[in-house]
Write a protein that holds these residues in place. Sequence first.
Motif, PDB file in Angstrom:
ATOM      1  N   ILE A   1       0.838  -1.201   0.000  1.00 15.31           N
ATOM      2  CA  ILE A   1       0.000   0.000   0.000  1.00 15.31           C
ATOM      3  C   ILE A   1       0.872   1.249   0.000  1.00 15.31           C
ATOM      4  O   ILE A   1       0.649   2.191  -0.775  1.00 15.31           O
ATOM      5  N   ALA A   2       1.885   1.271   0.866  1.00 17.22           N
ATOM      6  CA  ALA A   2       2.760   2.444   0.976  1.00 17.22           C
ATOM      7  C   ALA A   2       3.474   2.735  -0.335  1.00 17.22           C
ATOM      8  O   ALA A   2       3.476   3.877  -0.821  1.00 17.22           O
ATOM      9  N   LEU A   3       4.082   1.716  -0.925  1.00 22.13           N
ATOM     10  CA  LEU A   3       4.832   1.928  -2.168  1.00 22.13           C
ATOM     11  C   LEU A   3       3.911   2.266  -3.331  1.00 22.13           C
ATOM     12  O   LEU A   3       4.279   3.051  -4.210  1.00 22.13           O
ATOM     13  N   SER A   4       2.711   1.710  -3.348  1.00 26.15           N
ATOM     14  CA  SER A   4       1.754   2.015  -4.415  1.00 26.15           C
ATOM     15  C   SER A   4       1.369   3.490  -4.393  1.00 26.15           C
ATOM     16  O   SER A   4       1.311   4.149  -5.439  1.00 26.15           O
ATOM     17  N   VAL A   5       1.102   3.993  -3.213  1.00 28.70           N
ATOM     18  CA  VAL A   5       0.727   5.402  -3.097  1.00 28.70           C
ATOM     19  C   VAL A   5       1.885   6.304  -3.489  1.00 28.70           C
ATOM     20  O   VAL A   5       1.721   7.257  -4.264  1.00 28.70           O
ATOM     21  N   MET A   6       3.083   6.008  -2.995  1.00 33.32           N
ATOM     22  CA  MET A   6       4.234   6.859  -3.289  1.00 33.32           C
ATOM     23  C   MET A   6       4.613   6.788  -4.763  1.00 33.32           C
ATOM     24  O   MET A   6       5.134   7.753  -5.330  1.00 33.32           O
ATOM     25  N   LYS A   7       4.351   5.654  -5.391  1.00 34.34           N
ATOM     26  CA  LYS A   7       4.614   5.518  -6.821  1.00 34.34           C
ATOM     27  C   LYS A   7       3.619   6.340  -7.635  1.00 34.34           C
ATOM     28  O   LYS A   7       3.936   6.829  -8.725  1.00 34.34           O
ATOM     29  N   THR A   8       2.433   6.535  -7.098  1.00 39.60           N
ATOM     30  CA  THR A   8       1.359   7.221  -7.822  1.00 39.60           C
ATOM     31  C   THR A   8       1.455   8.733  -7.703  1.00 39.60           C
ATOM     32  O   THR A   8       1.210   9.455  -8.683  1.00 39.60           O
TER      33      THR A   8
ATOM     34  N   ILE B   1      11.614   3.571  -5.953  1.00 38.33           N
ATOM     35  CA  ILE B   1      10.290   3.102  -5.520  1.00 38.33           C
ATOM     36  C   ILE B   1       9.827   1.944  -6.391  1.00 38.33           C
ATOM     37  O   ILE B   1       9.258   0.956  -5.891  1.00 38.33           O
ATOM     38  N   GLN B   2      10.075   2.041  -7.709  1.00 38.37           N
ATOM     39  CA  GLN B   2       9.691   0.960  -8.613  1.00 38.37           C
ATOM     40  C   GLN B   2      10.415  -0.334  -8.253  1.00 38.37           C
ATOM     41  O   GLN B   2       9.813  -1.423  -8.248  1.00 38.37           O
ATOM     42  N   GLU B   3      11.712  -0.212  -7.953  1.00 39.82           N
ATOM     43  CA  GLU B   3      12.482  -1.411  -7.605  1.00 39.82           C
ATOM     44  C   GLU B   3      11.973  -2.048  -6.319  1.00 39.82           C
ATOM     45  O   GLU B   3      11.837  -3.272  -6.233  1.00 39.82           O
ATOM     46  N   ARG B   4      11.705  -1.211  -5.314  1.00 46.35           N
ATOM     47  CA  ARG B   4      11.182  -1.740  -4.062  1.00 46.35           C
ATOM     48  C   ARG B   4       9.823  -2.410  -4.269  1.00 46.35           C
ATOM     49  O   ARG B   4       9.523  -3.438  -3.656  1.00 46.35           O
ATOM     50  N   TYR B   5       9.020  -1.835  -5.157  1.00 47.82           N
ATOM     51  CA  TYR B   5       7.695  -2.417  -5.415  1.00 47.82           C
ATOM     52  C   TYR B   5       7.819  -3.734  -6.170  1.00 47.82           C
ATOM     53  O   TYR B   5       7.115  -4.705  -5.885  1.00 47.82           O
ATOM     54  N   GLN B   6       8.735  -3.783  -7.144  1.00 47.35           N
ATOM     55  CA  GLN B   6       8.912  -5.011  -7.915  1.00 47.35           C
ATOM     56  C   GLN B   6       9.460  -6.144  -7.061  1.00 47.35           C
ATOM     57  O   GLN B   6       9.185  -7.313  -7.328  1.00 47.35           O
ATOM     58  N   GLU B   7      10.229  -5.799  -6.036  1.00 41.46           N
ATOM     59  CA  GLU B   7      10.733  -6.828  -5.120  1.00 41.46           C
ATOM     60  C   GLU B   7       9.602  -7.587  -4.425  1.00 41.46           C
ATOM     61  O   GLU B   7       9.754  -8.738  -4.016  1.00 41.46           O
ATOM     62  N   LEU B   8       8.450  -6.918  -4.286  1.00 42.64           N
ATOM     63  CA  LEU B   8       7.304  -7.571  -3.651  1.00 42.64           C
ATOM     64  C   LEU B   8       6.670  -8.622  -4.552  1.00 42.64           C
ATOM     65  O   LEU B   8       5.976  -9.519  -4.072  1.00 42.64           O
ATOM     66  N   GLY B   9       6.907  -8.510  -5.881  1.00 40.48           N
ATOM     67  CA  GLY B   9       6.316  -9.466  -6.822  1.00 40.48           C
ATOM     68  C   GLY B   9       4.830  -9.201  -7.027  1.00 40.48           C
ATOM     69  O   GLY B   9       4.289  -8.162  -6.635  1.00 40.48           O
ATOM     70  N   ASP B  10       4.164 -10.164  -7.648  1.00 36.86           N
ATOM     71  CA  ASP B  10       2.724 -10.048  -7.874  1.00 36.86           C
ATOM     72  C   ASP B  10       1.976 -10.187  -6.546  1.00 36.86           C
ATOM     73  O   ASP B  10       2.488 -10.751  -5.571  1.00 36.86           O
ATOM     74  N   ILE B  11       0.761  -9.677  -6.522  1.00 40.15           N
ATOM     75  CA  ILE B  11      -0.064  -9.796  -5.320  1.00 40.15           C
ATOM     76  C   ILE B  11      -0.349 -11.265  -5.055  1.00 40.15           C
ATOM     77  O   ILE B  11      -0.875 -11.979  -5.907  1.00 40.15           O
TER      78      ILE B  11
END
Length: 567
Positions: free
Chosen positions: A124-131, A303-313
């Motif tokens: 949630i945090a990374l999604s918002v900051m990416k947006t 931020i993109q890299e940190r989000y991609q590290e999470l993988g798919d939902i």
Amino acid sequence: MRRKVMEQPLGKESKLYLSWSFVKIYWKILFAVSWALLLAPMIIVNNTTEVRCGYTILIMAGYWILECFPMAVTSLIPVVLFPAFGILSTADVCSCYMNDTIMVFLGGLILAIATEHSNLHLRIALSVMKTVGCTHAKLLGGLCGVTTFISMWVSNTAATAMMVPIIFAILKELEQAGLSRVFDEFPPETNSPDAEPVKKPTNVTKAYLTAAAYCSTFGGTGTIVGTGTNLTFKGIFESTFPESEGINFTDWMIASTPQMVVNSFLTWIYLRIAFMGYLRPNSKDAQMASIGEEGQTITNRVIQERYQELGDIRFHEAAVAILFLFCILLWIFRKPGFVLGWSELLTEISLRDSVPVMFVSILMFFIPKDLKFLHSFSDDPEARPTKSSEGLITWDVIQKKMPWSLMFLLGGGFAISKGSVASGLARQVGEALMPLRHLPPFLILVIVSFFVGTITEFTSNVGIANITQPVIAQMCVAMNIHPMYLMYPAAIMCSYSFRLPVGTPPNAIITVAGNIPTKWLMLGGCGPSVYALVVQTTFFIIWSSHIWRIKEFPEWAKLSSNVSTTT
């Protein structure tokens, strides 16, 4: 010769030194014993139930403030002293440590731990900051928004601790590109050749770290489960006024969300003005906060890299999110008032907020965190599971992350409240404050809010709520003021500690993580301390007071007054 030297008596200076060392080492137990003995004449001179109750509360207050024992241990003192002093029976005291409010606390923390365990909060945090975008102003706004929202559902401590690594990851990448600095270096304070330079955070770093701490504090006031002070207020209010309708999740959220949103927005503006040169375009702070297109690209990449590290939902995250939303809907529509609630359709027995949250918590042990069991009859032997899947949450995780001590802290507060009312102490203190009734109610509200907001800077927020709420309740009864008129704003102000590291765990986290000097934290915290008081008071008058329907002194408060008088 050596033996003769050893046998020589110690000099006066040596004895003083050893005495001082002894005090430094054992000061906690020395204070604990001395404090209890110092207060003992109270009971000797006037041995009434009110004085005995006051003696117990003062002992607990002293132990809480100086933390000479773990706060949970201090919270258990009423289990011993209240029955021994004839204030409450053992059964009545012990019931304070396990009730609806504490079950809401346990269930809410299980949901919060499950959210952390699944990494849903990080997504949630990374999604918002990416947006929101990648300028410092936009990132700071996204940080304020996401921290506030997450802190509504998980502990303020967890929300802050989650955001700090993200903040440093972004700032360090900008520093490596030469577009920003995380810390400024100053000459060492000693002349030792091995001494390292003193590192102090830049204004940009301070803006991000204080945003995480302040907004987690504001976010915690948005829901009844957001912080321990809210639940303390709920428990004390419902035990003091058992004939009232109580405090439900829906009313609290409707009443508190507007002031929470405005405070978080003002925090964003305030930190930009104080640390990022907003409205001062030619200042040094403004230049430091400008990262240009290259900086935006770097920040976006991090931020993109940190989000991609999470993988798919994963199923784990999705299931926790669905159950969390399901619990919120159950809370909101339990007894909403504008339509017939599901609890009213289900039974005529009083059904409170602990039922839905514990129901959802138990479901998390039933539902597996992955779907491997669907391949149990697969033709491919390797696809078949070899062991059962864990649930969405496990008891081992709960044991490690659950702050069990807070449960006893809440229980101790409820015991203080119940003992104060039963002994008549709270009524006497409330009546002693009767001269305030000649002031306009609005002014009384401001005075009480300012007083609570000031003293909560120095010790545990929950501890202050435990001590002040019973007194404020009886003060309202004595003045024929609706109890919510003072109790609710005071409960909110118990959370608003911004100026000292000991005020809240979020303050302590950013002080250590960012090496922020206390004097800087005190100066920076003056702003939110002022506008939080103004916003809370204003919104209570124009909004929250209508939600709580406080125009008249209610009958259930009169009944409580009669009960305490007869007791």
